[in-house]
Design an enzyme around this catalytic site. Structure first.
Site, short mmCIF file in Angstrom:
data_model
loop_
_atom_site.label_atom_id
_atom_site.label_comp_id
_atom_site.label_asym_id
_atom_site.label_seq_id
_atom_site.Cartn_x
_atom_site.Cartn_y
_atom_site.Cartn_z
CG HIS A 36 -2.23 -0.66 0.94
ND1 HIS A 36 -2.37 -2.02 0.91
CD2 HIS A 36 -3.46 -0.15 0.64
CE1 HIS A 36 -3.62 -2.32 0.62
NE2 HIS A 36 -4.31 -1.22 0.45
CE LYS A 101 -7.15 -10.06 11.34
NZ LYS A 101 -6.28 -11.11 11.81
#
Lengths: 181, 279
Positions: A36, A101
């Protein structure tokens, strides 16, 4: 229960409501912390990205190496919250779906609403189960990051639950969202 | 690397990562039977299916094969030297690589490419065992990131300690992969309290504490945690934790350290005996 195929579109996303069980098929790209960081750096420098983010899905996952005879090693989700600071530039480039999650910050919830995207939850800790749904796995970029590199996974009937829908409605109460890392 | 040591360590690494501990799995199956919340039940059924696939196919239960911890536990008359500890450490690293487990270790500040070096060794002693035991404990970091330590005043009420544990669990939330196994260490100095919390996780979790007072505290905490409605994947229900385990040690008159170390549902550890130790 719904079946959804990637790449995503507003029409497909608009059908998904928070809490709904979804079976996803098609292409997803794995990326976690370091990937990222690199993707957002490339966007800032206006350099070419290793794959097109338009209508794509990013999966917060660092798989285990694939054992001999297996398409993929264990490949469950990692904590999404750590990626929250990097979400906006990716959405601006056309990212439509995220899989991970746990909860997100309220900021990400607003961004999902603004860019009409969607956030899915994958079964936590169920990497062996999810590996059975992977049809192919290909290294796309940042090989030097090992498990944190970007892999293109072609999945079939990946079981997911809609965590935040395109209207920014979350399955988790706000209080538990902004906590923890 | 000593062949005998590698064989034993390799066994532990494989068992820990591929076959979920029986005591843990039994509690998950029990939770599945008792759970009424439909979504939570679905999440538990995924967990059970996942465990079965991992065992059958020799796949990692979770892709986070942890920061591998090695507990070296020496019984009476065992001699441990540097070479033995290095051998155990290197065996864990080699076994991880050989078994397609994830290289997750990096330099803490510079990061870089993850590798297999960085197994963390704890040395411990147990007068009740003979010979040498090694416990391989792959500690997943989603739950490890939620670790808490609090240095209480010695006059603190039990209620305040309980509330600290409950707040820790609430803040851990869905990210730490519930249902949890909660390790709690009380006493010692700050680092020993956290060590005890971690050590509590490698012991059996399906037996009540031998100390009656601690057993009742564990029970009360488990009940409170399971009323938080977090549940598997954070989907609600009454299965937020499978067990709470407490270990204590004498501490200083001026303090009361309490450490909480959470394990995700995939609490993986395996113990082996190392036989060829000169004693």
């Amino acid at each position: 229960m719904l079946r959804v195929e990637s790449p995503l579109s507003l029409e497909k996303i608009a059908k998904l409501r928070k809490g709904e069980l979804v079976y996803l098929s098609g292409i997803v790209y794995t990326a976690r912390d370091q990937a990222h960081k690199k993707l957002v750096e490339l966007i800032k420098k206006r350099k070419a990205l290793p794959f097109s983010l338009k209508d794509s899905i990013i999966y917060y996952c660092g798989p285990t190496p694939s054992p001999e005879g297996e398409v993929s090693g264990s490949c469950g989700p990692t904590t999404s919250l750590r990626m929250d600071g990097y979400v906006e530039p990716l959405l601006r480039e056309g990212l439509k779906g995220m899989i991970g999650k746990g909860g997100r910050t309220s900021k990400v919830r607003e961004l999902i609403k603004k860019y009409k995207a969607v956030y899915f939850l994958a079964p936590s800790g169920c990497g062996a189960l999810l590996a059975q749904k992977v049809l192919s796995k290909k290294l796309i970029a940042f090989k030097e990051l090992g498990a944190e590199a970007i892999y293109q996974l072609e999945v079939k009937d990946f079981p997911l639950i809609v965590g935040i829908d395109f209207q920014g409605r979350s399955i988790y109460p706000t209080s538990s969202e902004s906590q923890g890392r | 690397m000593e062949k005998e040591i590698f064989t034993q360590i390799d066994k532990a690494v494989r068992r820990a990562n591929f076959s979920l501990r029986r005591d843990v799995f039994a509690l998950i199956e029990k939770a599945y039977k008792l759970e009424k919340n439909k979504k939570a039940k679905l999440a538990l059924s995924w967990i059970i299916e996942n465990v079965n696939i991992a065992r059958r196919k020799n796949l990692a239960i979770c892709q986070d094969t942890g920061l591998p911890l090695g507990f070296i536990i020496a019984g009476e008359k065992v001699k441990i030297d540097f070479a033995l500890v290095e051998d155990i450490k290197k065996s864990i690293e080699a076994s991880y690589k050989r078994n397609y487990l994830r290289a997750s270790m990096v330099s803490p500040l510079l990061r870089g490419k993850p590798g297999y070096k960085g197994v963390t060794i704890y040395l411990d002693f147990n007068s009740k065992i003979r010979g040498l035991e090694v416990v391989v404990f792959p500690k997943g970091f989603g739950s490890e990131n939620k670790t808490k330590l609090k240095m209480f005043n010695p006059t603190v009420s039990f209620k305040e300690i309980e509330d600290f544990v409950i707040t820790t669990i609430r803040e851990a939330g869905p990210q730490a992969c519930p249902p949890f196994i909660v390790g709690i260490g009380i006493g010692g100095d700050s680092s020993y309290a956290l060590y005890l919390a971690k050590k509590a996780l490698i012991e059996r979790i399906d037996k009540p504490n031998k100390d009656r007072f601690l057993a009742s505290l564990e029970k009360r905490l488990l009940r409170r945690i399971n009323s938080l409605n977090i549940g598997p994947m954070g989907l609600g229900g009454k299965t937020t934790a499978l067990a709470v385990k407490i270990k204590t040690h004498p501490t200083h008159i001026a303090g009361l350290p309490v450490g909480v170390n959470i394990s995700c549902w995939a609490l993986r550890s395996a113990k082996v005996k190392i036989n060829n130790v000169k004693s």
